[in-house]
Design a protein around this motif. Structure first.
Motif, PDB file in Angstrom:
ATOM      1  N   LYS A 141       0.704  -1.096  -0.043  1.00 22.85           N
ATOM      2  CA  LYS A 141      -0.040  -0.027   0.249  1.00 22.85           C
ATOM      3  C   LYS A 141       0.867   1.327   0.016  1.00 22.85           C
ATOM      4  O   LYS A 141       0.331   2.398  -0.263  1.00 22.85           O
ATOM      5  CB  LYS A 141      -0.986  -0.148   1.156  1.00 22.85           C
ATOM      6  CG  LYS A 141      -0.248  -0.015   2.490  1.00 22.85           C
ATOM      7  CD  LYS A 141      -1.374   0.246   3.756  1.00 22.85           C
ATOM      8  CE  LYS A 141      -0.569   0.101   5.156  1.00 22.85           C
ATOM      9  NZ  LYS A 141      -0.049  -1.284   5.360  1.00 22.85           N
ATOM     10  N   ASP A 142       2.165   1.098   0.182  1.00 19.95           N
ATOM     11  CA  ASP A 142       3.126   2.400   0.161  1.00 19.95           C
ATOM     12  C   ASP A 142       4.058   2.520  -1.044  1.00 19.95           C
ATOM     13  O   ASP A 142       4.528   3.427  -1.056  1.00 19.95           O
ATOM     14  CB  ASP A 142       3.983   2.228   1.379  1.00 19.95           C
ATOM     15  CG  ASP A 142       3.258   2.157   2.658  1.00 19.95           C
ATOM     16  OD1 ASP A 142       2.240   2.778   2.733  1.00 19.95           O
ATOM     17  OD2 ASP A 142       3.782   1.647   3.695  1.00 19.95           O
ATOM     18  N   VAL A 143       3.854   1.638  -1.856  1.00 20.04           N
ATOM     19  CA  VAL A 143       4.821   1.549  -3.299  1.00 20.04           C
ATOM     20  C   VAL A 143       4.066   2.859  -3.775  1.00 20.04           C
ATOM     21  O   VAL A 143       3.022   2.871  -3.937  1.00 20.04           O
ATOM     22  CB  VAL A 143       4.925   0.322  -3.938  1.00 20.04           C
ATOM     23  CG1 VAL A 143       3.491  -0.138  -4.402  1.00 20.04           C
ATOM     24  CG2 VAL A 143       5.963   0.371  -5.015  1.00 20.04           C
ATOM     25  N   ILE A 144       5.076   3.417  -4.803  1.00 18.35           N
ATOM     26  CA  ILE A 144       4.477   4.490  -5.315  1.00 18.35           C
ATOM     27  C   ILE A 144       4.455   4.143  -6.803  1.00 18.35           C
ATOM     28  O   ILE A 144       5.631   3.815  -7.453  1.00 18.35           O
ATOM     29  CB  ILE A 144       5.617   5.921  -5.382  1.00 18.35           C
ATOM     30  CG1 ILE A 144       5.643   6.393  -3.811  1.00 18.35           C
ATOM     31  CG2 ILE A 144       5.114   6.932  -6.040  1.00 18.35           C
ATOM     32  CD1 ILE A 144       6.589   7.242  -3.223  1.00 18.35           C
ATOM     33  N   LYS A 145       3.546   4.309  -7.407  1.00 22.31           N
ATOM     34  CA  LYS A 145       3.392   3.828  -8.858  1.00 22.31           C
ATOM     35  C   LYS A 145       3.426   5.074  -9.879  1.00 22.31           C
ATOM     36  O   LYS A 145       2.346   5.768 -10.262  1.00 22.31           O
ATOM     37  CB  LYS A 145       2.037   2.974  -9.152  1.00 22.31           C
ATOM     38  CG  LYS A 145       2.033   1.841  -8.173  1.00 22.31           C
ATOM     39  CD  LYS A 145       0.517   1.071  -8.297  1.00 22.31           C
ATOM     40  CE  LYS A 145       0.739  -0.193  -7.489  1.00 22.31           C
ATOM     41  NZ  LYS A 145       0.572   0.173  -6.032  1.00 22.31           N
TER      42      LYS A 145
ATOM     43  N   SER B 177      10.557   2.543  -4.874  1.00 21.10           N
ATOM     44  CA  SER B 177      10.217   2.064  -3.628  1.00 21.10           C
ATOM     45  C   SER B 177      10.521   3.400  -2.437  1.00 21.10           C
ATOM     46  O   SER B 177      11.311   4.345  -2.476  1.00 21.10           O
ATOM     47  CB  SER B 177      11.524   1.198  -3.186  1.00 21.10           C
ATOM     48  OG  SER B 177      11.813   0.917  -1.989  1.00 21.10           O
ATOM     49  N   SER B 178       9.387   3.596  -1.868  1.00 24.59           N
ATOM     50  CA  SER B 178       9.416   4.370  -0.761  1.00 24.59           C
ATOM     51  C   SER B 178      10.524   4.126   0.406  1.00 24.59           C
ATOM     52  O   SER B 178      11.084   5.444   0.742  1.00 24.59           O
ATOM     53  CB  SER B 178       8.106   4.810   0.187  1.00 24.59           C
ATOM     54  OG  SER B 178       7.668   3.691   0.671  1.00 24.59           O
ATOM     55  N   ILE B 179      10.901   3.211   0.698  1.00 24.93           N
ATOM     56  CA  ILE B 179      12.056   2.642   1.496  1.00 24.93           C
ATOM     57  C   ILE B 179      13.291   3.115   1.153  1.00 24.93           C
ATOM     58  O   ILE B 179      14.283   3.683   1.779  1.00 24.93           O
ATOM     59  CB  ILE B 179      11.833   1.148   1.986  1.00 24.93           C
ATOM     60  CG1 ILE B 179      10.539   0.858   2.558  1.00 24.93           C
ATOM     61  CG2 ILE B 179      13.261   0.887   2.709  1.00 24.93           C
ATOM     62  CD1 ILE B 179      10.403  -0.566   2.909  1.00 24.93           C
ATOM     63  N   GLU B 180      13.787   3.013  -0.185  1.00 23.34           N
ATOM     64  CA  GLU B 180      14.831   3.376  -0.701  1.00 23.34           C
ATOM     65  C   GLU B 180      15.115   4.848  -0.784  1.00 23.34           C
ATOM     66  O   GLU B 180      16.083   5.375  -0.381  1.00 23.34           O
ATOM     67  CB  GLU B 180      15.000   2.975  -2.197  1.00 23.34           C
ATOM     68  CG  GLU B 180      16.436   3.170  -2.938  1.00 23.34           C
ATOM     69  CD  GLU B 180      16.458   2.432  -4.320  1.00 23.34           C
ATOM     70  OE1 GLU B 180      17.481   2.432  -4.726  1.00 23.34           O
ATOM     71  OE2 GLU B 180      15.663   1.937  -4.626  1.00 23.34           O
TER      72      GLU B 180
ATOM     73  N   ALA C 226      12.838  10.577   8.251  1.00 19.86           N
ATOM     74  CA  ALA C 226      12.175  11.062   6.896  1.00 19.86           C
ATOM     75  C   ALA C 226      11.020   9.754   6.306  1.00 19.86           C
ATOM     76  O   ALA C 226      11.232   8.663   6.747  1.00 19.86           O
ATOM     77  CB  ALA C 226      13.304  11.087   5.746  1.00 19.86           C
ATOM     78  N   ALA C 227      10.290  10.297   5.710  1.00 14.15           N
ATOM     79  CA  ALA C 227       9.123   9.538   5.176  1.00 14.15           C
ATOM     80  C   ALA C 227       8.737   9.997   3.816  1.00 14.15           C
ATOM     81  O   ALA C 227       8.740  11.020   3.706  1.00 14.15           O
ATOM     82  CB  ALA C 227       7.908   9.279   6.263  1.00 14.15           C
ATOM     83  N   VAL C 228       8.409   8.979   2.972  1.00 14.73           N
ATOM     84  CA  VAL C 228       7.899   9.233   1.402  1.00 14.73           C
ATOM     85  C   VAL C 228       6.464   8.868   1.514  1.00 14.73           C
ATOM     86  O   VAL C 228       6.234   7.630   1.863  1.00 14.73           O
ATOM     87  CB  VAL C 228       9.057   8.534   0.886  1.00 14.73           C
ATOM     88  CG1 VAL C 228       8.406   8.912  -0.788  1.00 14.73           C
ATOM     89  CG2 VAL C 228      10.424   9.518   0.838  1.00 14.73           C
ATOM     90  N   ILE C 229       5.752   9.563   0.837  1.00 10.86           N
ATOM     91  CA  ILE C 229       4.355   9.026   0.329  1.00 10.86           C
ATOM     92  C   ILE C 229       4.014   9.461  -0.977  1.00 10.86           C
ATOM     93  O   ILE C 229       4.896  10.124  -1.729  1.00 10.86           O
ATOM     94  CB  ILE C 229       3.411   9.770   1.481  1.00 10.86           C
ATOM     95  CG1 ILE C 229       3.305  11.276   1.178  1.00 10.86           C
ATOM     96  CG2 ILE C 229       3.436   9.086   2.935  1.00 10.86           C
ATOM     97  CD1 ILE C 229       2.314  11.972   2.048  1.00 10.86           C
ATOM     98  N   ALA C 230       3.074   8.775  -1.755  1.00 12.60           N
ATOM     99  CA  ALA C 230       2.695   9.377  -2.954  1.00 12.60           C
ATOM    100  C   ALA C 230       1.868  10.361  -2.845  1.00 12.60           C
ATOM    101  O   ALA C 230       0.647  10.593  -2.003  1.00 12.60           O
ATOM    102  CB  ALA C 230       2.197   8.186  -3.654  1.00 12.60           C
TER     103      ALA C 230
END
Length: 548
Positions: free
Chosen positions: A441-445, A452-455, A469-473
């Motif tokens: 549900k977190d991967v950005i398409k 990858s948000s984790i990368e 840090a956090a990355v969202i779409a």
């Protein structure tokens, strides 16, 4: 007709762990920081007697096999006694996370139909507030002594833990029963929808205990002094209360005191060698240690899980403080350990940079767990380190259904049923090293490609001015989704958007670099210390990226 072995048929039971610790490591210390403010010391032999007294007390209160005994408590010796006294007598120890929203706590207790609720003294106001909403609870037990019992309370018939134990003689024989009997109940953190219960058996827990302590897993031994920072309400502290009894080592428990100073002082005073916790805890401890120019004198090894460990955090612990980091992955549904990143003789011959890249992955499955990656149609994908797909697992301590739910969550792989879908997206290389690339549900398409948000988070965390840090779409009219980076700066840092984005250049493909950076005072976390991306997505759902 098969020829049967002629071996003793001794069931794998939780009680066997504490009986072994009492008999073969009886003088080994258990140290706890208590909510009452002092430090408590005793040993495994005394713990086993008190667990038997507790089993007697629960029986006297009318608890019968299968009844759930709830806990709202921190890491401490009384909580440990409930682990063994409840499960060892055929009851079910149900740990509840006191950091959850009150409504979630009440929902979980009611779903489990807990009969007894044991709680630490400093959680009395919370329990008083929730008591009217928890009708299944027949007995409330305050985990303290008579001298610290509240003089007034709204709880009907509030019982004192120590008074209950004092009334029992401890002459109790641990019963034998089917090893598939339920022993403990843990609920998922419930980031979406209501939490779901994982009901563990004595057999599954004993097998998890054996496997997790192996040299290529956590490498626990009687020579260790182990301090679980991970709470006992978070998937049974990753099984460490059981592992410590099995190996008979010194166990140190920090109570609710998880700030950097309290942890450092306890590590040093008790000569802790091994610990376990989520990344956010280590960030706080390192900040304290660095700010005060300190070092660790005994701390040599830690397992980090719960969420992906940023490589920068791993390198800081290893290079600056000489602490080996074991990167682990697991889930509540896996009891929880699934994989650990440990190197074999073959990999120890690789260059240091290649070794480090492997250690930064979530690692290899330990015996008892099998895993695979599959596409959305359930077809197996190759283990080449490149193909990524839905991570599936099965094994001796993996659930086959959730507590109280009849529908099975299991799926088929290449037509073979019986695999648990983890909700993670991962790669697996030819040597079996698994790397989580994202939660599904977190991967950005973005434009048909996955980011990858984790990368992206790991790169951001390597910047010296970034605290977290956090990355969202974010929605994009052309690319569907594009990454937004949310950052908290380290105290006193003046990091700018431009400098942050420039930091990504040369570290990742240009099209994967976040479109924008937002600086915030604090990034929200779940009750188990994971970044709460659902809240971030809700907060920035209407955010307009530059150029839109």
């Amino acid at each position: 007709m098969a020829l049967m072995g002629q071996m003793m048929a001794m069931p794998l039971l939780i009680s066997s762990l504490i009986k072994h610790a009492a008999r073969h490591a009886g003088e080994t210390e258990i140290v706890s920081k208590r909510v009452e403010g002092d430090v408590h010391r005793y040993n495994w032999a005394q713990a086993e007697v008190r667990a038997r007294q507790l089993a007697q007390a629960l029986n006297r209160l009318g608890c019968r096999p299968g009844d759930r005994v709830g806990t709202l408590a921190w890491n401490g010796y009384r909580h440990l006694e409930i682990y063994y006294g409840a499960a060892g007598s055929g009851l079910v120890c149900h740990t509840v996370n006191p950091r959850l929203f009150p409504e979630q706590i009440a929902w979980i207790v009611n779903d489990a139909r807990d009969r007894v609720l044991c709680f630490d003294l400093n959680l009395l106001p919370l329990v008083e507030k929730l008591a009217p909403e928890m009708p299944s609870i027949q007995h409330f037990i305050c985990m303290t002594d008579a001298a610290h019992m509240p003089s007034t309370t709204s709880l009907p018939g509030l019982l004192c833990f120590e008074t209950l134990l004092d009334a029992e003689d401890g002459h109790y024989v641990w019963p034998e029963f089917d090893e598939n009997t339920a022993c403990s109940l843990c609920y998922t953190s419930g980031t979406t929808g209501n939490p779901k219960g994982a009901l563990y058996s004595h057999r599954s827990t004993l097998l998890h205990t054996y496997a997790s302590a192996l040299p290529d897993a956590l490498d626990c031994s009687a020579r260790d002094v182990i301090l679980p920072v991970v709470p006992m309400f978070h998937v049974n502290a990753w099984g460490l209360p059981y592992s410590c009894a099995m190996i008979g080592c010194k166990l140190v428990m920090p109570g609710p005191f998880l700030d950097g100073q309290s942890l450092y002082e306890l590590f040093e005073t008790e000569r802790v060698t091994f610990s376990a916790g989520v990344p956010t805890v280590w960030l706080g401890l390192i900040s304290y240690v660095k700010a005060n120019g300190l070092k660790f004198s005994s701390f040599k090894r830690t397992v980090i899980g719960g969420s992906a460990c940023p490589p920068a955090l791993m390198k800081t612990l290893q290079d600056d403080f000489g602490v080996e980091v074991i990167h682990a992955w697991g889930m509540t549904e896996l009891s929880p350990i699934g994989t650990l990143s440990r190197l074999s003789a073959k990999q120890l011959g690789l260059p240091k940079e290649a070794q480090q890249r492997l250690l930064e992955k979530q690692g290899k499955a330990i015996f008892g767990i099998d895993m695979a990656i599959a596409d959305d149609d359930g077809r197996a994908l190759p283990w080449d380190g490149e193909a990524f797909g839905n991570l599936l697992v099965r094994g001796h301590w993996v659930i086959d259904q959730y507590y109280g739910l009849t529908a099975s969550p299991l799926v088929a792989l290449d037509g073979e049923p019986g695999w648990f879908p983890t909700g993670d997206v991962a790669t697996i290389d030819a040597d079996g090293f698994m790397q989580i690339t994202d939660r599904s549900k977190d991967v950005i398409k973005s434009g048909g490609e996955w980011i990858s948000s984790i990368e992206l988070e790991n790169i951001a965390m390597a910047h010296p001015d970034v605290q977290e840090a956090a990355v969202i779409a974010c929605t994009h009219p052309k690319w569907d989704e594009r990454p937004l980076l949310v950052v908290t700066r380290k105290p006193g840092a003046a990091l700018t958007r431009e400098a942050m984005l420039e930091f990504f250049e040369g570290r990742i493909a240009k099209w994967q670099i976040p479109d924008d950076v937002v600086f915030v005072e604090e990034i929200p976390h779940t009750a188990t210390g994971k970044i709460q991306k659902l809240q971030l997505r809700q907060r920035f759902k209407d955010y307009r990226l530059p150029g839109i």
